[in-house]
Design a protein around this motif. Structure first.
Motif, PDB file in Angstrom:
ATOM      1  N   LYS A  82       0.835  -1.205   0.000  1.00 53.36           N
ATOM      2  CA  LYS A  82       0.000   0.000   0.000  1.00 53.36           C
ATOM      3  C   LYS A  82       0.872   1.259   0.000  1.00 53.36           C
ATOM      4  CE  LYS A  82      -4.174   0.193   1.818  1.00 53.36           C
ATOM      5  NZ  LYS A  82      -5.252   0.145   2.804  1.00 53.36           N
ATOM      6  N   LYS A  83       1.956   1.252   0.800  1.00 53.83           N
ATOM      7  CA  LYS A  83       2.880   2.389   0.809  1.00 53.83           C
ATOM      8  C   LYS A  83       3.516   2.579  -0.563  1.00 53.83           C
ATOM      9  CE  LYS A  83       4.250   2.442   5.659  1.00 53.83           C
ATOM     10  NZ  LYS A  83       5.367   2.264   6.607  1.00 53.83           N
ATOM     11  N   TRP A  84       3.892   1.482  -1.211  1.00 52.90           N
ATOM     12  CA  TRP A  84       4.495   1.555  -2.541  1.00 52.90           C
ATOM     13  C   TRP A  84       3.513   2.153  -3.543  1.00 52.90           C
ATOM     14  CZ3 TRP A  84       8.912   1.635  -4.950  1.00 52.90           C
ATOM     15  CH2 TRP A  84       8.940   1.429  -6.317  1.00 52.90           C
ATOM     16  N   GLN A  85       2.273   1.720  -3.491  1.00 51.22           N
ATOM     17  CA  GLN A  85       1.262   2.246  -4.407  1.00 51.22           C
ATOM     18  C   GLN A  85       1.058   3.743  -4.200  1.00 51.22           C
ATOM     19  OE1 GLN A  85      -2.140  -0.231  -3.664  1.00 51.22           O
ATOM     20  NE2 GLN A  85      -1.405  -1.887  -4.966  1.00 51.22           N
ATOM     21  N   ARG A  86       1.055   4.198  -2.949  1.00 49.07           N
ATOM     22  CA  ARG A  86       0.928   5.633  -2.673  1.00 49.07           C
ATOM     23  C   ARG A  86       2.119   6.406  -3.204  1.00 49.07           C
ATOM     24  NH1 ARG A  86      -0.931   5.145   3.515  1.00 49.07           N
ATOM     25  NH2 ARG A  86      -3.071   4.507   3.155  1.00 49.07           N
ATOM     26  N   ARG A  87       3.308   5.844  -3.045  1.00 52.97           N
ATOM     27  CA  ARG A  87       4.518   6.507  -3.521  1.00 52.97           C
ATOM     28  C   ARG A  87       4.503   6.626  -5.042  1.00 52.97           C
ATOM     29  NH1 ARG A  87       9.723   4.374  -0.876  1.00 52.97           N
ATOM     30  NH2 ARG A  87       8.846   5.619   0.795  1.00 52.97           N
ATOM     31  N   VAL A  88       4.097   5.570  -5.725  1.00 49.65           N
ATOM     32  CA  VAL A  88       4.011   5.605  -7.193  1.00 49.65           C
ATOM     33  C   VAL A  88       2.998   6.658  -7.627  1.00 49.65           C
ATOM     34  CG1 VAL A  88       3.236   4.280  -9.209  1.00 49.65           C
ATOM     35  CG2 VAL A  88       4.807   3.242  -7.567  1.00 49.65           C
ATOM     36  N   LEU A  89       1.849   6.700  -6.969  1.00 43.46           N
ATOM     37  CA  LEU A  89       0.825   7.686  -7.292  1.00 43.46           C
ATOM     38  C   LEU A  89       1.350   9.106  -7.081  1.00 43.46           C
ATOM     39  CD1 LEU A  89      -2.108   8.204  -8.125  1.00 43.46           C
ATOM     40  CD2 LEU A  89      -2.720   8.069  -5.711  1.00 43.46           C
ATOM     41  N   TYR A  90       2.051   9.335  -5.998  1.00 39.29           N
ATOM     42  CA  TYR A  90       2.638  10.646  -5.712  1.00 39.29           C
ATOM     43  C   TYR A  90       3.614  11.057  -6.811  1.00 39.29           C
ATOM     44  CZ  TYR A  90       5.598  14.171  -3.524  1.00 39.29           C
ATOM     45  OH  TYR A  90       6.315  15.299  -3.268  1.00 39.29           O
ATOM     46  N   HIS A  91       4.496  10.143  -7.201  1.00 44.61           N
ATOM     47  CA  HIS A  91       5.483  10.455  -8.243  1.00 44.61           C
ATOM     48  C   HIS A  91       4.819  10.731  -9.593  1.00 44.61           C
ATOM     49  CE1 HIS A  91       9.115  10.002  -5.900  1.00 44.61           C
ATOM     50  NE2 HIS A  91       8.633   8.878  -5.386  1.00 44.61           N
ATOM     51  N   ARG A  92       3.779   9.992  -9.897  1.00 45.29           N
ATOM     52  CA  ARG A  92       3.058  10.248 -11.148  1.00 45.29           C
ATOM     53  C   ARG A  92       2.394  11.615 -11.117  1.00 45.29           C
ATOM     54  NH1 ARG A  92       0.200   4.363 -12.165  1.00 45.29           N
ATOM     55  NH2 ARG A  92       2.097   3.307 -12.872  1.00 45.29           N
ATOM     56  N   LEU A  93       1.853  11.984  -9.976  1.00 48.09           N
ATOM     57  CA  LEU A  93       1.214  13.284  -9.830  1.00 48.09           C
ATOM     58  C   LEU A  93       2.235  14.413  -9.993  1.00 48.09           C
ATOM     59  CD1 LEU A  93      -1.367  14.869  -9.141  1.00 48.09           C
ATOM     60  CD2 LEU A  93      -0.746  14.648  -6.735  1.00 48.09           C
ATOM     61  N   VAL A  94       3.378  14.278  -9.333  1.00 52.95           N
ATOM     62  CA  VAL A  94       4.425  15.290  -9.446  1.00 52.95           C
ATOM     63  C   VAL A  94       4.914  15.392 -10.881  1.00 52.95           C
ATOM     64  CG1 VAL A  94       6.807  15.859  -8.787  1.00 52.95           C
ATOM     65  CG2 VAL A  94       5.150  15.155  -7.035  1.00 52.95           C
ATOM     66  N   LEU A  95       5.125  14.279 -11.539  1.00 52.04           N
ATOM     67  CA  LEU A  95       5.573  14.283 -12.928  1.00 52.04           C
ATOM     68  C   LEU A  95       4.537  14.948 -13.834  1.00 52.04           C
ATOM     69  CD1 LEU A  95       7.684  13.445 -15.007  1.00 52.04           C
ATOM     70  CD2 LEU A  95       6.518  11.238 -15.175  1.00 52.04           C
ATOM     71  N   GLY A  96       3.266  14.638 -13.606  1.00 50.89           N
ATOM     72  CA  GLY A  96       2.198  15.259 -14.390  1.00 50.89           C
ATOM     73  C   GLY A  96       2.165  16.767 -14.218  1.00 50.89           C
ATOM     74  N   ILE A  97       2.344  17.225 -12.983  1.00 52.01           N
ATOM     75  CA  ILE A  97       2.364  18.674 -12.721  1.00 52.01           C
ATOM     76  C   ILE A  97       3.557  19.319 -13.409  1.00 52.01           C
ATOM     77  CG2 ILE A  97       2.679  20.410 -10.907  1.00 52.01           C
ATOM     78  CD1 ILE A  97       0.964  18.567  -9.089  1.00 52.01           C
ATOM     79  N   LEU A  98       4.722  18.686 -13.351  1.00 49.22           N
ATOM     80  CA  LEU A  98       5.916  19.224 -14.016  1.00 49.22           C
ATOM     81  C   LEU A  98       5.718  19.326 -15.524  1.00 49.22           C
ATOM     82  CD1 LEU A  98       8.834  17.508 -12.080  1.00 49.22           C
ATOM     83  CD2 LEU A  98       8.195  19.916 -12.056  1.00 49.22           C
ATOM     84  N   VAL A  99       5.133  18.297 -16.123  1.00 49.35           N
ATOM     85  CA  VAL A  99       4.878  18.324 -17.563  1.00 49.35           C
ATOM     86  C   VAL A  99       3.903  19.455 -17.893  1.00 49.35           C
ATOM     87  CG1 VAL A  99       3.783  17.059 -19.461  1.00 49.35           C
ATOM     88  CG2 VAL A  99       5.413  15.897 -17.961  1.00 49.35           C
ATOM     89  N   LEU A 100       2.884  19.631 -17.093  1.00 41.88           N
ATOM     90  CA  LEU A 100       1.904  20.689 -17.307  1.00 41.88           C
ATOM     91  C   LEU A 100       2.553  22.072 -17.189  1.00 41.88           C
ATOM     92  CD1 LEU A 100      -1.060  21.306 -17.841  1.00 41.88           C
ATOM     93  CD2 LEU A 100      -1.433  21.284 -15.380  1.00 41.88           C
ATOM     94  N   VAL A 101       3.415  22.251 -16.196  1.00 44.97           N
ATOM     95  CA  VAL A 101       4.113  23.531 -16.016  1.00 44.97           C
ATOM     96  C   VAL A 101       4.990  23.834 -17.233  1.00 44.97           C
ATOM     97  CG1 VAL A 101       5.941  24.696 -14.675  1.00 44.97           C
ATOM     98  CG2 VAL A 101       4.048  23.552 -13.489  1.00 44.97           C
ATOM     99  N   VAL A 102       5.706  22.841 -17.727  1.00 40.35           N
ATOM    100  CA  VAL A 102       6.571  23.036 -18.896  1.00 40.35           C
ATOM    101  C   VAL A 102       5.722  23.380 -20.123  1.00 40.35           C
ATOM    102  CG1 VAL A 102       8.119  21.859 -20.512  1.00 40.35           C
ATOM    103  CG2 VAL A 102       8.458  21.616 -18.040  1.00 40.35           C
ATOM    104  N   LEU A 103       4.627  22.692 -20.302  1.00 41.24           N
ATOM    105  CA  LEU A 103       3.760  22.966 -21.460  1.00 41.24           C
ATOM    106  C   LEU A 103       3.176  24.373 -21.387  1.00 41.24           C
ATOM    107  CD1 LEU A 103       1.823  19.579 -21.845  1.00 41.24           C
ATOM    108  CD2 LEU A 103       3.610  20.472 -23.325  1.00 41.24           C
ATOM    109  N   VAL A 104       2.762  24.808 -20.195  1.00 44.52           N
ATOM    110  CA  VAL A 104       2.210  26.154 -20.030  1.00 44.52           C
ATOM    111  C   VAL A 104       3.300  27.190 -20.245  1.00 44.52           C
ATOM    112  CG1 VAL A 104       1.235  27.760 -18.340  1.00 44.52           C
ATOM    113  CG2 VAL A 104       0.286  25.454 -18.551  1.00 44.52           C
ATOM    114  N   GLN A 105       4.478  26.939 -19.729  1.00 44.15           N
ATOM    115  CA  GLN A 105       5.572  27.877 -19.849  1.00 44.15           C
ATOM    116  C   GLN A 105       5.983  28.101 -21.317  1.00 44.15           C
ATOM    117  OE1 GLN A 105       8.949  26.926 -17.451  1.00 44.15           O
ATOM    118  NE2 GLN A 105       9.866  28.931 -17.664  1.00 44.15           N
ATOM    119  N   TYR A 106       5.925  27.070 -22.118  1.00 38.92           N
ATOM    120  CA  TYR A 106       6.300  27.189 -23.535  1.00 38.92           C
ATOM    121  C   TYR A 106       5.091  27.479 -24.413  1.00 38.92           C
ATOM    122  CZ  TYR A 106      11.025  25.756 -22.454  1.00 38.92           C
ATOM    123  OH  TYR A 106      12.295  25.713 -21.961  1.00 38.92           O
TER     124      TYR A 106
END
Length: 109
Positions: A82-106
């Motif tokens: 369960k901890k692993w699944q939460r960690r994976v979800l967190y990392h996917r969320l952070v990665l998604g936000i980073l991709v969105l920020v880069v797309l908005v910035q450009y």
């Protein structure tokens, strides 16, 4: 509570309240892994008290200790999963936000 150790599982299909009996496994410390028959509405307000052991008692304390240890390991693995699944979800969320920020910035989004 009855315990004859040689219960024929098919001898009764209905409990005292007229519902179909359920084949269950006990997970208490003293009866870990023992199978029993009980009301299918077990732990509900409208359940009856039908209960009958299917397995004989576990007499050897070493068996109880081994079963309890296996259960602790299984629970520990479930918590880690369960901890692993939460960690994976967190990392996917952070990665998604980073991709969105880069797309908005450009100006691509």
């Amino acid at each position: 509570m009855e315990n004859d150790g040689a219960t024929n599982i098919n001898e009764q299909t209905m409990c005292l309240c007229g519902r179909i009996i359920a084949f269950r496994t006990a997970w208490t410390k003293n009866n870990l892994g023992k199978r029993f028959l009980g009301c299918s509405y077990y732990r509900r307000l409208d359940a009856c008290d039908y209960f009958k052991w299917v397995d004989p008692p576990i007499l050897n304390p070493r068996y109880k200790s081994v079963i309890n240890g296996m259960l602790r390991n299984a629970n520990r693995e479930a918590v880690l999963e369960k901890k692993w699944q939460r960690r994976v979800l967190y990392h996917r969320l952070v990665l998604g936000i980073l991709v969105l920020v880069v797309l908005v910035q450009y100006g691509l989004c």
